[in-house]
Design an enzyme around this catalytic site. Structure first.
Site, PDB file in Angstrom:
ATOM      1  N   TYR A   1     -19.094  13.620   7.841  1.00 29.33           N
ATOM      2  CA  TYR A   1     -18.635  14.306   9.052  1.00 29.33           C
ATOM      3  C   TYR A   1     -19.371  15.647   9.152  1.00 29.33           C
ATOM      4  CZ  TYR A   1     -15.951  14.426  13.236  1.00 29.33           C
ATOM      5  OH  TYR A   1     -15.615  14.407  14.558  1.00 29.33           O
TER       6      TYR A   1
ATOM      7  N   GLY B   1     -23.500  23.504   9.465  1.00 28.59           N
ATOM      8  CA  GLY B   1     -23.510  24.123   8.133  1.00 28.59           C
ATOM      9  C   GLY B   1     -24.213  23.195   7.132  1.00 28.59           C
ATOM     10  N   HIS B   2     -23.883  21.897   7.167  1.00 29.20           N
ATOM     11  CA  HIS B   2     -24.545  20.943   6.265  1.00 29.20           C
ATOM     12  C   HIS B   2     -26.052  20.872   6.568  1.00 29.20           C
ATOM     13  CE1 HIS B   2     -20.406  19.018   6.292  1.00 29.20           C
ATOM     14  NE2 HIS B   2     -20.632  19.149   5.005  1.00 29.20           N
TER      15      HIS B   2
ATOM     16  N   HIS C   1     -21.808  18.869   9.969  1.00 33.19           N
ATOM     17  CA  HIS C   1     -21.910  19.880  11.021  1.00 33.19           C
ATOM     18  C   HIS C   1     -23.142  20.735  10.729  1.00 33.19           C
ATOM     19  CE1 HIS C   1     -20.268  22.500   7.968  1.00 33.19           C
ATOM     20  NE2 HIS C   1     -19.202  21.725   7.865  1.00 33.19           N
TER      21      HIS C   1
END
Ligand code: PAF
Length: 288
Positions: A36, A40-41, A38
């Site tokens: 999941y 940030g990843h 976003h």
């Protein structure tokens, strides 16, 4: 769209790719995730690419690090979307093991640290870090990266991985990825999707409180009592339950009474509209 990502589901498939890359003299970066994804990843993937030739990611919702079965059940998942995001970021390969393979029927080997997991998150999520350090060890053993990137959003987790890699002599360089915020300041998290509009707006109290504490620190405030009170003040709203607001030394994660001597972090966990959120802010020495 970047290169087509390789999806690998077992040890043999990963090893084949890793060996071929090593024979070609290529270095390997690694970003473990629970999916999941976003921005940030994706920032961690880009950071890994700056340090290495090819980046592997993993998606594994690790049952051993969920102390609450409802949290595990409701953890958001969307593999097609994750694959598209990883591909756009030119991720070379994705490792997606099954829980049955990771934790076979006779599984009984755990990795645990003595002290770093005890305060903060560890005090509220019994067994959580045992699950994290064990799964990260398994993932490191499978992928055998040169560099692995972990986000500062989970600061205690990051410190635990850094300690573990040092103690157990993993030949892996750990790179810290800066925490990424939404434009309004909310720390990016896969769990944010579970916030109602009202809870999301209340959750801004966390980042606002931390920013206010940083401003007070820059203005000369040094005591943990006052700095934590500033954050608590922003969280004193209906619908928010504070789990902890603490000032801790970055290295040991032990609470400190004053900031300013060694690198310290304000660490926060709160449940907002039924969703547990964490955030943190560095208060580096010498900031005035
Ligand atoms: O930070 C996470 O997403 C997880 O804790 C990790 C490091 C992938 C281990 O399951």
């Amino acid at each position: 769209m970047g290169q087509k990502i390789l999806v690998l589901e077992d040890l043999a498939a990963v090893q084949k790719e890793v060996r071929a890359l090593r024979r070609a003299g290529k270095s390997i970066g690694f970003v473990p995730t629970m999916g999941y994804l976003h921005e940030g990843h994706i920032s961690l993937i880009h950071l890994a690419r700056r340090h290495t030739d090819h980046v592997f990611a993993s998606i594994f919702v690790n049952p051993a690090q969920f102390n609450n079965p409802k949290d595990l059940e409701s953890y958001p998942r969307d593999i097609p979307r994750d694959l598209a995001m990883l591909e756009s970021a030119n991720t070379y390969a994705l490792f997606m093991p099954t829980p049955e393979w990771m934790y076979g029927p006779n599984f009984e080997t755990w990795v645990n640290l003595d002290k770093l997991p005890l305060p903060h998150e560890g005090a509220h999520r019994p067994g959580h870090f045992r699950g994290v350090s064990t799964v990260v060890t398994m993932l490191f053993n499978v992928v055998q990266p040169d560099v692995a990137v972990f986000g500062e959003k989970d600061f205690q987790q990051l410190r635990i991985i850094e300690r573990m890699v040092d103690d157990l002599k993993f030949p892996i360089q750990i790179v810290r990825g800066p925490l990424v915020r939404e434009s309004d300041g909310l720390a990016m998290s896969s769990r944010n999707v579970r916030l109602s509009a009202e809870a999301r707006s209340r959750a801004l109290g966390i980042s606002r409180g931390l920013s206010a504490a940083l401003d007070a620190y820059k203005g000369g405030q040094r005591t943990a009592k006052e700095l934590c009170a500033i954050v608590r003040h922003h969280l004193s709203q209906p619908g928010i339950t504070i789990e902890y607001v603490e000032l801790a030394e970055e290295k040991t994660l032990q609470p400190v009474e004053r900031a300013g001597h060694e690198p310290t972090r304000m660490l926060v966990a709160a449940v907002v509209g039924g969703v547990r959120l964490i955030d943190n802010m560095a208060l580096p020495p010498g900031l005035r």
